[in-house]
Motif scaffolding. Structure first.
Motif, PDB file in Angstrom:
ATOM      1  N   VAL A  43     -79.310 -81.574 -23.468  1.00  0.00           N
ATOM      2  CA  VAL A  43     -79.168 -80.309 -22.898  1.00  0.00           C
ATOM      3  C   VAL A  43     -80.617 -80.986 -21.608  1.00  0.00           C
ATOM      4  CG1 VAL A  43     -79.991 -77.540 -23.509  1.00  0.00           C
ATOM      5  CG2 VAL A  43     -78.401 -79.317 -24.781  1.00  0.00           C
ATOM      6  N   SER A  44     -81.896 -81.753 -22.281  1.00  0.00           N
ATOM      7  CA  SER A  44     -82.343 -81.290 -21.174  1.00  0.00           C
ATOM      8  C   SER A  44     -82.300 -82.148 -19.502  1.00  0.00           C
ATOM      9  CB  SER A  44     -84.155 -82.397 -22.051  1.00  0.00           C
ATOM     10  OG  SER A  44     -84.207 -82.541 -23.239  1.00  0.00           O
ATOM     11  N   LEU A  45     -81.806 -83.459 -19.358  1.00  0.00           N
ATOM     12  CA  LEU A  45     -81.372 -84.037 -18.413  1.00  0.00           C
ATOM     13  C   LEU A  45     -80.235 -82.135 -17.956  1.00  0.00           C
ATOM     14  CD1 LEU A  45     -82.037 -86.204 -19.495  1.00  0.00           C
ATOM     15  CD2 LEU A  45     -80.118 -86.932 -18.270  1.00  0.00           C
ATOM     16  N   THR A  46     -79.706 -81.472 -18.749  1.00  0.00           N
ATOM     17  CA  THR A  46     -78.740 -80.494 -17.709  1.00  0.00           C
ATOM     18  C   THR A  46     -80.034 -79.974 -17.564  1.00  0.00           C
ATOM     19  OG1 THR A  46     -76.973 -81.014 -19.029  1.00  0.00           O
ATOM     20  CG2 THR A  46     -77.247 -79.001 -18.195  1.00  0.00           C
ATOM     21  N   LEU A  47     -81.015 -79.171 -18.456  1.00  0.00           N
ATOM     22  CA  LEU A  47     -81.894 -78.178 -17.817  1.00  0.00           C
ATOM     23  C   LEU A  47     -82.824 -78.812 -16.355  1.00  0.00           C
ATOM     24  CD1 LEU A  47     -83.185 -76.941 -20.468  1.00  0.00           C
ATOM     25  CD2 LEU A  47     -81.383 -75.941 -19.412  1.00  0.00           C
ATOM     26  N   GLY A  48     -83.103 -80.543 -16.590  1.00  0.00           N
ATOM     27  CA  GLY A  48     -83.740 -80.730 -15.086  1.00  0.00           C
ATOM     28  C   GLY A  48     -82.749 -80.567 -14.007  1.00  0.00           C
ATOM     29  N   MET A  49     -81.109 -80.708 -13.810  1.00  0.00           N
ATOM     30  CA  MET A  49     -80.777 -80.981 -12.899  1.00  0.00           C
ATOM     31  C   MET A  49     -80.555 -79.410 -12.069  1.00  0.00           C
ATOM     32  SD  MET A  49     -76.322 -81.350 -12.149  1.00  0.00           S
ATOM     33  CE  MET A  49     -76.141 -79.712 -12.653  1.00  0.00           C
ATOM     34  N   PHE A  50     -80.831 -77.861 -13.231  1.00  0.00           N
ATOM     35  CA  PHE A  50     -81.157 -76.923 -12.558  1.00  0.00           C
ATOM     36  C   PHE A  50     -81.917 -76.216 -11.421  1.00  0.00           C
ATOM     37  CE2 PHE A  50     -76.442 -76.102 -14.597  1.00  0.00           C
ATOM     38  CZ  PHE A  50     -76.236 -75.590 -13.890  1.00  0.00           C
ATOM     39  N   SER A  51     -83.746 -77.148 -12.515  1.00  0.00           N
ATOM     40  CA  SER A  51     -84.363 -76.722 -11.812  1.00  0.00           C
ATOM     41  C   SER A  51     -84.889 -77.468 -10.901  1.00  0.00           C
ATOM     42  CB  SER A  51     -85.366 -77.743 -13.164  1.00  0.00           C
ATOM     43  OG  SER A  51     -86.667 -77.426 -12.866  1.00  0.00           O
ATOM     44  N   LEU A  52     -84.767 -78.882 -10.459  1.00  0.00           N
ATOM     45  CA  LEU A  52     -84.638 -79.186  -9.368  1.00  0.00           C
ATOM     46  C   LEU A  52     -83.785 -78.964  -8.280  1.00  0.00           C
ATOM     47  CD1 LEU A  52     -85.379 -82.127  -8.101  1.00  0.00           C
ATOM     48  CD2 LEU A  52     -83.145 -83.960  -8.931  1.00  0.00           C
ATOM     49  N   PHE A  53     -82.648 -78.703  -8.750  1.00  0.00           N
ATOM     50  CA  PHE A  53     -81.903 -78.353  -7.232  1.00  0.00           C
ATOM     51  C   PHE A  53     -82.209 -76.489  -7.071  1.00  0.00           C
ATOM     52  CE2 PHE A  53     -79.798 -82.638  -8.146  1.00  0.00           C
ATOM     53  CZ  PHE A  53     -79.630 -82.453  -6.647  1.00  0.00           C
ATOM     54  N   GLN A  54     -82.528 -76.096  -7.707  1.00  0.00           N
ATOM     55  CA  GLN A  54     -82.785 -74.465  -8.233  1.00  0.00           C
ATOM     56  C   GLN A  54     -81.549 -73.946  -7.771  1.00  0.00           C
ATOM     57  OE1 GLN A  54     -85.552 -72.041  -8.461  1.00  0.00           O
ATOM     58  NE2 GLN A  54     -85.574 -74.783  -9.418  1.00  0.00           N
ATOM     59  N   MET A  55     -80.535 -74.579  -8.540  1.00  0.00           N
ATOM     60  CA  MET A  55     -79.290 -73.573  -9.331  1.00  0.00           C
ATOM     61  C   MET A  55     -79.414 -72.315  -9.583  1.00  0.00           C
ATOM     62  SD  MET A  55     -76.792 -76.976  -9.767  1.00  0.00           S
ATOM     63  CE  MET A  55     -75.002 -76.504  -9.868  1.00  0.00           C
ATOM     64  N   GLU A  56     -77.832 -71.584  -9.348  1.00  0.00           N
ATOM     65  CA  GLU A  56     -78.868 -70.208 -10.862  1.00  0.00           C
ATOM     66  C   GLU A  56     -78.400 -70.348 -11.718  1.00  0.00           C
ATOM     67  OE1 GLU A  56     -76.543 -66.364 -10.516  1.00  0.00           O
ATOM     68  OE2 GLU A  56     -76.965 -66.431  -8.696  1.00  0.00           O
ATOM     69  N   PHE A  57     -79.141 -70.306 -12.506  1.00  0.00           N
ATOM     70  CA  PHE A  57     -79.569 -70.728 -14.180  1.00  0.00           C
ATOM     71  C   PHE A  57     -78.572 -68.396 -14.860  1.00  0.00           C
ATOM     72  CE2 PHE A  57     -81.013 -70.976 -18.304  1.00  0.00           C
ATOM     73  CZ  PHE A  57     -80.407 -72.133 -18.905  1.00  0.00           C
ATOM     74  N   SER A  58     -77.737 -68.628 -15.323  1.00  0.00           N
ATOM     75  CA  SER A  58     -76.816 -67.429 -16.020  1.00  0.00           C
ATOM     76  C   SER A  58     -76.365 -67.560 -17.504  1.00  0.00           C
ATOM     77  CB  SER A  58     -76.276 -66.622 -15.108  1.00  0.00           C
ATOM     78  OG  SER A  58     -75.291 -67.842 -14.695  1.00  0.00           O
ATOM     79  N   LEU A  59     -76.178 -66.723 -17.638  1.00  0.00           N
ATOM     80  CA  LEU A  59     -75.180 -66.790 -19.577  1.00  0.00           C
ATOM     81  C   LEU A  59     -73.965 -67.142 -19.014  1.00  0.00           C
ATOM     82  CD1 LEU A  59     -75.695 -62.876 -20.107  1.00  0.00           C
ATOM     83  CD2 LEU A  59     -75.959 -64.640 -21.347  1.00  0.00           C
ATOM     84  N   GLN A  60     -73.136 -67.578 -17.967  1.00  0.00           N
ATOM     85  CA  GLN A  60     -72.889 -68.719 -17.321  1.00  0.00           C
ATOM     86  C   GLN A  60     -72.796 -70.045 -18.436  1.00  0.00           C
ATOM     87  OE1 GLN A  60     -70.354 -68.409 -13.690  1.00  0.00           O
ATOM     88  NE2 GLN A  60     -68.646 -66.917 -14.433  1.00  0.00           N
ATOM     89  N   ILE A  61     -73.989 -70.257 -17.149  1.00  0.00           N
ATOM     90  CA  ILE A  61     -74.351 -71.725 -17.619  1.00  0.00           C
ATOM     91  C   ILE A  61     -75.187 -72.001 -19.592  1.00  0.00           C
ATOM     92  CG2 ILE A  61     -76.642 -73.153 -17.421  1.00  0.00           C
ATOM     93  CD1 ILE A  61     -74.450 -72.655 -15.142  1.00  0.00           C
ATOM     94  N   ILE A  62     -75.222 -70.751 -19.771  1.00  0.00           N
ATOM     95  CA  ILE A  62     -75.479 -70.980 -21.732  1.00  0.00           C
ATOM     96  C   ILE A  62     -74.154 -71.823 -21.696  1.00  0.00           C
ATOM     97  CG2 ILE A  62     -76.115 -69.956 -23.638  1.00  0.00           C
ATOM     98  CD1 ILE A  62     -78.387 -70.611 -21.551  1.00  0.00           C
ATOM     99  N   ALA A  63     -73.175 -70.351 -21.632  1.00  0.00           N
ATOM    100  CA  ALA A  63     -71.865 -70.925 -22.293  1.00  0.00           C
ATOM    101  C   ALA A  63     -71.891 -72.372 -21.815  1.00  0.00           C
ATOM    102  CB  ALA A  63     -70.856 -70.014 -21.947  1.00  0.00           C
ATOM    103  N   ALA A  64     -71.744 -73.195 -20.592  1.00  0.00           N
ATOM    104  CA  ALA A  64     -71.603 -74.332 -20.752  1.00  0.00           C
ATOM    105  C   ALA A  64     -72.296 -75.221 -21.016  1.00  0.00           C
ATOM    106  CB  ALA A  64     -71.905 -74.920 -18.546  1.00  0.00           C
ATOM    107  N   LEU A  65     -73.628 -74.838 -21.290  1.00  0.00           N
ATOM    108  CA  LEU A  65     -74.371 -75.830 -22.459  1.00  0.00           C
ATOM    109  C   LEU A  65     -73.715 -76.258 -23.715  1.00  0.00           C
ATOM    110  CD1 LEU A  65     -78.073 -74.755 -21.397  1.00  0.00           C
ATOM    111  CD2 LEU A  65     -76.660 -76.887 -20.984  1.00  0.00           C
ATOM    112  N   LEU A  66     -73.442 -74.257 -23.940  1.00  0.00           N
ATOM    113  CA  LEU A  66     -72.892 -74.385 -26.097  1.00  0.00           C
ATOM    114  C   LEU A  66     -71.233 -75.989 -25.930  1.00  0.00           C
ATOM    115  CD1 LEU A  66     -73.033 -71.255 -26.759  1.00  0.00           C
ATOM    116  CD2 LEU A  66     -74.330 -72.828 -27.741  1.00  0.00           C
ATOM    117  N   ALA A  67     -70.877 -75.605 -24.524  1.00  0.00           N
ATOM    118  CA  ALA A  67     -69.655 -76.674 -24.249  1.00  0.00           C
ATOM    119  C   ALA A  67     -69.785 -77.842 -24.412  1.00  0.00           C
ATOM    120  CB  ALA A  67     -68.712 -76.085 -23.701  1.00  0.00           C
ATOM    121  N   LEU A  68     -71.473 -77.825 -23.729  1.00  0.00           N
ATOM    122  CA  LEU A  68     -71.692 -79.441 -23.796  1.00  0.00           C
ATOM    123  C   LEU A  68     -71.522 -80.080 -25.033  1.00  0.00           C
ATOM    124  CD1 LEU A  68     -73.011 -82.276 -22.205  1.00  0.00           C
ATOM    125  CD2 LEU A  68     -75.275 -80.423 -21.951  1.00  0.00           C
TER     126      LEU A  68
END
Length: 328
Positions: free
Chosen positions: A182-207
């Motif tokens: 989860v930490s590395l995934t959050l780091g990727m979203f912060s580094l590239f400033q990709m939009e972080f929404s409820l869809q990404i929470i669903a992706a993290l739970l799938a991860l």
């Protein structure tokens, strides 16, 4: 017809030989990821940041005039808008923050959206408004809080489940592996400033679910081997267990990537963030099952006696009685 084998039979890769360097690299990546999140932050979508999102399509243009739209909307005085392509090249998402006086006031929010729509239509008559959504700051704050609770609860439930099924060391190892992913995934979203929404929470739970599945397969084989090879040194036993499950791990990951990579490159832009999160999660989840979840068992004190049933006082008395009865 011969079956395709991505991993040869009877592999003997010494994964644990490099456990210390890989742990150091992983710890550096975890610290760097959280440093990015704390300093650079996450590019929250309307779900988490609050504000308005207007989806528009330029019906007579091949591409949406993103730079022109940014200037037009910025002149309205609602701050710097976030304008991104949404789906096709001529579809965009226009996101703006709500002023303090408009937060929680549906009438004021609607008036702002009408001004933005009017400004866009004035400069581009071919525009079609596909949708307008508004999320207040209070609601977005609730979304963020519940998302954190959901991630924390899922990871804690995973650790408790593995603790009950195996030993407490296995639960700690699985929790650390999930925290790493989860930490590395959050780091990727912060580094590239990709939009972080409820869809990404669903992706993290799938991860979390995928990483757990892979980790349990490895742990289950480790438990079986601990029972069969009582005198084998633990690093060698862990290497053997990981090699025995390697073919299954590679085949599962490859099958998922066959579906995700085309979606990542050719799918709609609205699903890009979610797809990117799951794709990265497959790589880091596979890596953490081998180099995070398995080696940590050595430092947590797992031994060949971990799954040997403990003899109770009653069992000891019965055994001694049987041994005494068998004496001449």
């Amino acid at each position: 017809m011969r079956l395709l084998k991505l991993v040869p039979d009877n592999t003997n890769i010494h994964f644990l030989r490099w456990r210390v360097p890989f742990y150091v690299v992983s710890m550096v990546l975890i610290v760097a990821s959280w440093a990015l999140v704390m300093t650079k932050g996450l590019n929250y979508g309307v779900d988490f940041a609050g504000g308005q999102e207007i989806q528009a399509t330029f019906t007579k243009s091949a591409e949406a005039p993103v730079s022109e739209l940014r200037e037009q909307v910025a002149r309205l005085g609602y701050g710097d808008p976030v304008i991104q392509r949404f789906g096709a090249a001529n579809e965009v998402s226009i996101r703006t923050k709500l002023p303090t006086e408009a937060d929680g006031n549906p009438g004021a929010a609607e008036a702002i959206s009408k001004k933005i729509v009017a400004a866009v239509k004035a400069g581009h008559p071919d525009v079609r408004i596909d949708g307008v959504s508004t999320v207040s700051g209070k609601v977005s704050g609730e979304f963020r809080k519940m998302a954190i609770y959901a991630l924390g609860a899922s990871m804690l439930a995973v650790a408790i489940y593995i603790w009950v099924r195996f030993e407490w060391q296995f639960g700690v190892g699985a929790l650390f592996a999930l925290f790493h992913d989860v930490s590395l995934t959050l780091g990727m979203f912060s580094l590239f400033q990709m939009e972080f929404s409820l869809q990404i929470i669903a992706a993290l739970l799938a991860l979390v679910g995928y990483s757990l599945n892979d980790t349990i397969v490895v742990y289950d084989r480790i438990r079986e081997d601990l029972k069969k090879f009582r005198k084998m040194p633990l690093p060698e036993l862990l290497d053997m267990s990981v090699n025995e499950t390697l073919a299954r791990t590679v085949m599962t990951s490859s099958a998922l990537l066959l579906a995700l990579i085309p979606l990542l490159f050719f799918g709609p832009e609205s699903l890009f963030g979610m797809t990117a999160a799951i794709t990265l999660g497959i790589f880091v989840g596979t890596y953490s099952s081998i180099y995070m979840a398995a080696p940590i068992l050595i430092w947590l004190g797992v031994s060949s006696d971990s799954f040997v049933p403990t003899e109770s006082a009653i069992d000891r008395q019965e055994r001694m009685a049987r041994e005494g009865a068998g004496r001449p």
